[in-house]
Scaffold this motif. Sequence first.
Motif: not given
Length: 176
Positions: A21-22, A86-87, A91-94, A118-122
């Motif tokens: 991650f950057p 997107l909230e 973290k700068p990339d999250k 990159y998506w993750e559904s929880k």
Amino acid sequence: MKALLLSFGFGLVAVLQAQEFPDTEEIQDVTGTWYIKATASDKEIPENLRIVSVTPMTITALEGGNLQVNFTALIKGHCRKMSFVLEKTNKPDKYTADWGTHVLYIMPSIVKDHYVFYWESKKRAFRFREAKLLGRDPDINQEALEDFRNAARVAGLNAEKIFIPKQSETCSLGSN
């Protein structure tokens, strides 16, 4: 055998380092027009639910570092307008969406003007992971696609079943 394992391990480390991650300073402006060039998932997406055609995605900056995302997709023979916020997180990339049930990481590709979302559904009912390759123009860049394929493998997604949607400026029912 040890040499093979060692070379595989070094190769994996190299790929993982390329996909780190950057840092905050490295985050570039992701606002503007983007094209969804490819999608990979950890689950098989049924043919009738797959996005067949997609319009360019527009990302707009909101207050507090949040992002508004808009695009239209042809799914199951119907044009569906997609719009979500997107909230920003610490973290700068999250980012999160839908009150934290979806997490998104925005990672730059090694190819200029390309990113991996990159998506993750929880959600308990339907957990999934998915990555999308985005680029500033609609043309497929083979180097970016190969970088995306490597990122998908590292993330544990099905890199052999990458789907490339048809690009279109407007959603029309004849776009399949």
